[in-house]
Design an enzyme around this catalytic site. Structure first.
Site, PDB file in Angstrom:
ATOM      1  N   ILE A  36       0.826  -1.218   0.000  1.00  0.00           N
ATOM      2  CA  ILE A  36       0.000   0.000   0.000  1.00  0.00           C
ATOM      3  C   ILE A  36       0.859   1.267   0.000  1.00  0.00           C
ATOM      4  O   ILE A  36       0.394   2.328  -0.415  1.00  0.00           O
ATOM      5  CB  ILE A  36      -0.976  -0.026   1.211  1.00  0.00           C
ATOM      6  CG1 ILE A  36      -2.192   0.823   0.962  1.00  0.00           C
ATOM      7  CG2 ILE A  36      -0.270   0.344   2.505  1.00  0.00           C
ATOM      8  CD1 ILE A  36      -3.324   0.591   1.955  1.00  0.00           C
ATOM      9  N   ASN A  97      11.479  -8.637   7.005  1.00  0.00           N
ATOM     10  CA  ASN A  97      11.757  -8.071   8.319  1.00  0.00           C
ATOM     11  C   ASN A  97      11.172  -8.982   9.390  1.00  0.00           C
ATOM     12  O   ASN A  97      10.074  -9.516   9.222  1.00  0.00           O
ATOM     13  CB  ASN A  97      11.147  -6.674   8.428  1.00  0.00           C
ATOM     14  CG  ASN A  97      11.708  -5.711   7.409  1.00  0.00           C
ATOM     15  OD1 ASN A  97      12.918  -5.659   7.215  1.00  0.00           O
ATOM     16  ND2 ASN A  97      10.843  -4.961   6.744  1.00  0.00           N
ATOM     17  N   GLU A 105       6.551  -4.567  10.953  1.00  0.00           N
ATOM     18  CA  GLU A 105       5.318  -3.865  11.339  1.00  0.00           C
ATOM     19  C   GLU A 105       4.139  -4.818  11.428  1.00  0.00           C
ATOM     20  O   GLU A 105       3.281  -4.671  12.296  1.00  0.00           O
ATOM     21  CB  GLU A 105       4.985  -2.781  10.322  1.00  0.00           C
ATOM     22  CG  GLU A 105       5.920  -1.582  10.341  1.00  0.00           C
ATOM     23  CD  GLU A 105       5.571  -0.598   9.220  1.00  0.00           C
ATOM     24  OE1 GLU A 105       4.436  -0.621   8.718  1.00  0.00           O
ATOM     25  OE2 GLU A 105       6.465   0.173   8.854  1.00  0.00           O
ATOM     26  N   HIS A 110       5.960 -12.225   5.708  1.00  0.00           N
ATOM     27  CA  HIS A 110       5.838 -11.708   4.352  1.00  0.00           C
ATOM     28  C   HIS A 110       7.207 -11.420   3.765  1.00  0.00           C
ATOM     29  O   HIS A 110       8.143 -11.076   4.477  1.00  0.00           O
ATOM     30  CB  HIS A 110       4.961 -10.452   4.299  1.00  0.00           C
ATOM     31  CG  HIS A 110       5.368  -9.366   5.245  1.00  0.00           C
ATOM     32  ND1 HIS A 110       5.054  -9.400   6.592  1.00  0.00           N
ATOM     33  CD2 HIS A 110       6.065  -8.224   5.055  1.00  0.00           C
ATOM     34  CE1 HIS A 110       5.533  -8.319   7.177  1.00  0.00           C
ATOM     35  NE2 HIS A 110       6.162  -7.588   6.281  1.00  0.00           N
ATOM     36  N   HIS A 112       8.979  -8.982   0.980  1.00  0.00           N
ATOM     37  CA  HIS A 112       8.865  -7.832   0.084  1.00  0.00           C
ATOM     38  C   HIS A 112       9.643  -8.156  -1.196  1.00  0.00           C
ATOM     39  O   HIS A 112      10.795  -8.609  -1.114  1.00  0.00           O
ATOM     40  CB  HIS A 112       9.507  -6.588   0.687  1.00  0.00           C
ATOM     41  CG  HIS A 112       8.886  -6.083   1.952  1.00  0.00           C
ATOM     42  ND1 HIS A 112       8.068  -4.969   1.991  1.00  0.00           N
ATOM     43  CD2 HIS A 112       8.969  -6.514   3.238  1.00  0.00           C
ATOM     44  CE1 HIS A 112       7.688  -4.739   3.237  1.00  0.00           C
ATOM     45  NE2 HIS A 112       8.224  -5.665   4.019  1.00  0.00           N
TER      46      HIS A 112
HETATM   47  P1  AMP Z   1       7.072  -4.831   7.492  1.00  0.00           P
HETATM   48  O1  AMP Z   1       7.646  -3.574   8.069  1.00  0.00           O
HETATM   49  O2  AMP Z   1       8.103  -5.696   6.854  1.00  0.00           O
HETATM   50  O3  AMP Z   1       6.195  -5.569   8.476  1.00  0.00           O
HETATM   51  O4  AMP Z   1       6.175  -4.360   6.266  1.00  0.00           O
HETATM   52  C1  AMP Z   1       4.791  -4.249   6.308  1.00  0.00           C
HETATM   53  C2  AMP Z   1       4.363  -3.691   4.970  1.00  0.00           C
HETATM   54  O5  AMP Z   1       2.966  -3.838   4.850  1.00  0.00           O
HETATM   55  C3  AMP Z   1       4.673  -2.189   4.757  1.00  0.00           C
HETATM   56  O6  AMP Z   1       5.508  -2.043   3.619  1.00  0.00           O
HETATM   57  C4  AMP Z   1       3.294  -1.563   4.544  1.00  0.00           C
HETATM   58  O7  AMP Z   1       3.293  -0.543   3.585  1.00  0.00           O
HETATM   59  C5  AMP Z   1       2.466  -2.762   4.093  1.00  0.00           C
HETATM   60  N1  AMP Z   1       1.039  -2.683   4.369  1.00  0.00           N
HETATM   61  C6  AMP Z   1       0.421  -2.347   5.512  1.00  0.00           C
HETATM   62  N2  AMP Z   1      -0.900  -2.411   5.389  1.00  0.00           N
HETATM   63  C7  AMP Z   1      -1.142  -2.800   4.106  1.00  0.00           C
HETATM   64  C8  AMP Z   1      -2.313  -3.060   3.354  1.00  0.00           C
HETATM   65  N3  AMP Z   1      -3.539  -2.926   3.881  1.00  0.00           N
HETATM   66  N4  AMP Z   1      -2.180  -3.447   2.072  1.00  0.00           N
HETATM   67  C9  AMP Z   1      -0.960  -3.580   1.518  1.00  0.00           C
HETATM   68  N5  AMP Z   1       0.186  -3.361   2.182  1.00  0.00           N
HETATM   69  C10 AMP Z   1       0.099  -2.974   3.461  1.00  0.00           C
END
Ligand code: AMP
Length: 127
Positions: A36, A97, A105, A110, A112
Site C-alpha cells: 500500500i 523483516n 510492522e 511476508h 517484500h
Molecule cells: P514490514 O515492516 O516488513 O512488516 O512491512 C509491512 C508492509 O505492509 C509495509 O511495507 C506496509 O506498507 C504494508 N502494508 C500495511 N498495510 C497494508 C495493506 N492494507 N495493504 C498492503 N500493504 C500494506
C-alpha cells in the site's frame, strides 16, 4: 511465546477478505499483493495463507508444500514483473523483516519484492 500469532493483524484480515488488496497472484498456499506504500515502482508482498509470524516460524513449521509454493510464487512474480536477472530483467531485492530489531510492522510472515529502479546499497550504517 515467540510465535504467538495475532489473528487481528492486517494481513490476516486481508486473507479473510475483511479488507481489500490489489492481488498480484494467488495459489493454494500463497497470496501476493501490492504494498500500500510502495518503496519502488515494483513493490509486492508475498504472504503464506497459513498462520506464521515471521521467516523462522515459517521455515520451521510450514509444510514442504507451503514452503515450495511460497518460493515458486515469489519467483513467478519476479518473472512476471520482468525484473528477474535470469530472464534479462534489471534485478530486484527481497526483504523479510522479523521482530523488533528487524522493524517488522505486520506480524504475519511476508516477503517484500522490490524492483523497477536501482535500489542502492542494502543497508545504510546507523553509526
Ligand atoms: P514490514 O515492516 O516488513 O512488516 O512491512 C509491512 C508492509 O505492509 C509495509 O511495507 C506496509 O506498507 C504494508 N502494508 C500495511 N498495510 C497494508 C495493506 N492494507 N495493504 C498492503 N500493504 C500494506
Amino acid at each position: 511465546m515467540p510465535y504467538a500469532y495475532d489473528d487481528q493483524n492486517i494481513f490476516a484480515k486481508i486473507l479473510r477478505g475483511e479488507i481489500p488488496n490489489k492481488t498480484v497472484m494467488e495459489t493454494e498456499h500463497t497470496l501476493a499483493f501490492e504494498d500500500i506504500r510502495p518503496q519502488a515502482p515494483n513493490h509486492v508482498l508475498v504472504i503464506p495463507k497459513g498462520r506464521y509470524v515471521c521467516f523462522d516460524d515459517f521455515a520451521a513449521n510450514a509444510s514442504d508444500a507451503e514452503i515450495v509454493d511460497f518460493h515458486r510464487t515469489a519467483a513467478a512474480i519476479c518473472a512476471g514483473l520482468g525484473i528477474a536477472p535470469g530472464d534479462g530483467g534489471g534485478g530486484y531485492r527481497t526483504i523479510s523483516n522479523a521482530g523488533e530489531a528487524g522493524v517488522q510492522e505486520v506480524p504475519h510472515y511476508h516477503l517484500h519484492i522490490l524492483g523497477g529502479r536501482p535500489l542502492g546499497r542494502m543497508l545504510a550504517r546507523a553509526d
